[in-house]
Design a protein around this motif. Structure first.
Motif, PDB file in Angstrom:
ATOM      1  N   LEU A   7       8.556  12.216  14.190  1.00 47.41           N
ATOM      2  CA  LEU A   7       7.753  11.388  13.310  1.00 47.41           C
ATOM      3  C   LEU A   7       6.302  11.847  13.288  1.00 47.41           C
ATOM      4  O   LEU A   7       5.773  12.361  14.271  1.00 47.41           O
ATOM      5  CB  LEU A   7       7.816   9.929  13.766  1.00 47.41           C
ATOM      6  N   ARG A   8       5.648  11.627  12.183  1.00 42.67           N
ATOM      7  CA  ARG A   8       4.212  11.806  12.102  1.00 42.67           C
ATOM      8  C   ARG A   8       3.569  10.683  12.912  1.00 42.67           C
ATOM      9  O   ARG A   8       3.850   9.504  12.695  1.00 42.67           O
ATOM     10  CB  ARG A   8       3.767  11.743  10.652  1.00 42.67           C
ATOM     11  N   LEU A  22       0.488   8.407   2.766  1.00 46.14           N
ATOM     12  CA  LEU A  22       1.813   8.920   3.122  1.00 46.14           C
ATOM     13  C   LEU A  22       2.691   9.002   1.880  1.00 46.14           C
ATOM     14  O   LEU A  22       2.563   8.195   0.950  1.00 46.14           O
ATOM     15  CB  LEU A  22       2.483   8.003   4.147  1.00 46.14           C
ATOM     16  N   SER A  23       3.568   9.970   1.876  1.00 45.57           N
ATOM     17  CA  SER A  23       4.515  10.106   0.774  1.00 45.57           C
ATOM     18  C   SER A  23       5.440   8.892   0.733  1.00 45.57           C
ATOM     19  O   SER A  23       5.589   8.162   1.721  1.00 45.57           O
ATOM     20  CB  SER A  23       5.344  11.381   0.937  1.00 45.57           C
ATOM     21  N   GLU A  26       7.724   7.940   3.674  1.00 45.60           N
ATOM     22  CA  GLU A  26       7.342   8.691   4.868  1.00 45.60           C
ATOM     23  C   GLU A  26       6.858   7.731   5.957  1.00 45.60           C
ATOM     24  O   GLU A  26       5.971   6.911   5.722  1.00 45.60           O
ATOM     25  CB  GLU A  26       6.235   9.689   4.543  1.00 45.60           C
ATOM     26  N   PRO A  27       7.424   7.815   7.182  1.00 46.19           N
ATOM     27  CA  PRO A  27       7.004   6.913   8.247  1.00 46.19           C
ATOM     28  C   PRO A  27       5.798   7.473   9.006  1.00 46.19           C
ATOM     29  O   PRO A  27       5.614   8.680   9.127  1.00 46.19           O
ATOM     30  CB  PRO A  27       8.230   6.845   9.157  1.00 46.19           C
ATOM     31  N   GLY A  28       5.003   6.568   9.537  1.00 41.96           N
ATOM     32  CA  GLY A  28       3.900   6.922  10.414  1.00 41.96           C
ATOM     33  C   GLY A  28       3.898   5.991  11.606  1.00 41.96           C
ATOM     34  O   GLY A  28       4.024   4.775  11.465  1.00 41.96           O
ATOM     35  N   TYR A  38       5.224   2.592   6.431  1.00 44.53           N
ATOM     36  CA  TYR A  38       5.933   3.492   5.532  1.00 44.53           C
ATOM     37  C   TYR A  38       5.106   3.675   4.263  1.00 44.53           C
ATOM     38  O   TYR A  38       4.638   2.699   3.672  1.00 44.53           O
ATOM     39  CB  TYR A  38       7.322   2.951   5.191  1.00 44.53           C
ATOM     40  N   GLY A  39       4.917   4.930   3.890  1.00 44.07           N
ATOM     41  CA  GLY A  39       4.106   5.227   2.726  1.00 44.07           C
ATOM     42  C   GLY A  39       4.801   4.907   1.414  1.00 44.07           C
ATOM     43  O   GLY A  39       6.032   4.802   1.354  1.00 44.07           O
ATOM     44  N   GLY A  41       3.302   6.617  -1.442  1.00 43.85           N
ATOM     45  CA  GLY A  41       2.826   7.708  -2.284  1.00 43.85           C
ATOM     46  C   GLY A  41       1.477   7.447  -2.943  1.00 43.85           C
ATOM     47  O   GLY A  41       0.893   8.373  -3.517  1.00 43.85           O
ATOM     48  N   TRP A  45      -3.486   4.492   4.286  1.00 44.31           N
ATOM     49  CA  TRP A  45      -2.963   3.929   5.529  1.00 44.31           C
ATOM     50  C   TRP A  45      -3.534   2.544   5.818  1.00 44.31           C
ATOM     51  O   TRP A  45      -2.814   1.618   6.178  1.00 44.31           O
ATOM     52  CB  TRP A  45      -3.263   4.867   6.694  1.00 44.31           C
TER      53      TRP A  45
END
Length: 323
Positions: A7-8, A22-23, A26-28, A38-39, A41, A45
């Protein structure tokens, strides 16, 4: 072939400083708070909502940030909700997870059911068992012993306490009810130094409610020792049991919440492992009388006690704790 998901991730402060977009999907991960976002797009953040405990109706079981060997796996059914209520590991490093599924679509009685899943060290599912054939509704505690047996503390339809012993291959060895009152609400389970399971919960009988601790025989499930306890004022009511742990001397440490007539505080007791007599008890609250609720409990090699839980109230300079 084993697939590992990386994961990022960064600390909460660094995420805010970078404030990336985040896309979509995409998880952070915040490594210090263990929270995820979760992004989509487009949103930065700082303005993203934190993720809840479900992804598309399924429940994340484990997220680790140590390399190598980190893995993520998801269990649950694609239904409205599913919650993880216990996690343990065996002598081989396998991970056992307990989750409840409140949606009763698979249960003809309309109630929920509990699932036990065993993962190997790479995150692969070894087996999964839906505990619904006995009308079990909620699993509240999970523990393993030195022979890799699994104990699940559960509530049955009608709030009857039930303890299950499951072998390392997922087969039920025995299932024993232990209700002696009108209703029992299981909370947690641990295995003592002699291999016997000990359970912690709350019972209700009109005019005589209170918390209890039981020791069951590991071979038969028979009750070996039964103790009900109360607060320092000898009051049954107001105690909500939660965590349970065993120290190196086989003493039993229990924690939970206690309502003192004004607010909830954290209640801790240490019991003699031979007869469950009280060695000491403590309560912890704040001078501002904010509510504190006990949660999980653990004991380290030096018999220090660690407790987590929740705190209701505004965090500030007046949050001074007292015992």
């Amino acid at each position: 072939m084993t697939t590992r998901i990386k994961l990022r991730r960064d600390t909460a402060a660094n995420w805010l400083l970078a404030n990336p977009i985040l896309s979509a999907g995409e998880p952070g991960l915040e490594t210090d708070t263990r929270k995820m976002k979760y992004g989509d797009g487009t949103t930065k953040w700082r303005d993203l909502e934190y993720a809840n405990s479900k992804i598309n109706g399924r429940t994340p079981i484990e997220v680790t940030t140590q390399d190598p060997g980190s893995w993520v796996n998801i269990i649950g059914r694609p239904r409205n909700s599913s919650a993880v209520t216990g996690i343990a590991y065996d002598t081989q490093g396998n991970v056992i997870a307990l989750n409840i599924n409140p949606d009763g679509s698979k249960n003809t009685g309309g109630d929920g059911f509990t699932t036990v899943t065993k993962f190997d060290t790479e995150g692969n599912v070894l087996w999964q068992s839906d505990l619904m054939g006995y009308w079990y509704t909620d699993g509240f505690g999970l523990a393993t012993d030195s022979d890799d047996n699994i104990y699940v503390n559960m509530g049955q339809d009608g709030y009857i306490g039930v303890l299950l012993k499951i072998d390392m291959d997922g087969n039920i060895v025995w299932a024993e009810g232990y209700s002696h009152y009108s209703a029992d609400y299981p909370a947690s389970v641990a295995v003592d130094n002699n291999g016997h399971p000990i359970i912690h919960g709350y019972s209700y009988d009109p005019g005589s409610e209170g918390a209890y601790v039981l020791r069951l025989n590991k071979a038969t499930g028979d009750v070996m020792l039964n103790m009900r306890y109360w607060d320092d004022n000898q009051q049954w009511a107001g105690i909500t049991p939660q965590g349970l742990a065993i120290d190196s001397d086989n003493n039993v440490i229990i924690c939970g919440s206690h309502y003192n007539g004004d607010h909830y505080d954290l209640h801790i007791q240490k019991l003699n492992g031979n007869n469950f007599t009280k060695i000491w008890s403590k309560r912890i609250d704040t001078v501002d009388y904010h509510n504190m609720y006990g949660g999980g409990i653990a004991v380290d090699g030096a018999d220090n006690i660690y407790i987590n839980g929740t705190f209701r109230g505004q965090v500030g300079p007046n949050n001074v704790y007292r015992t």
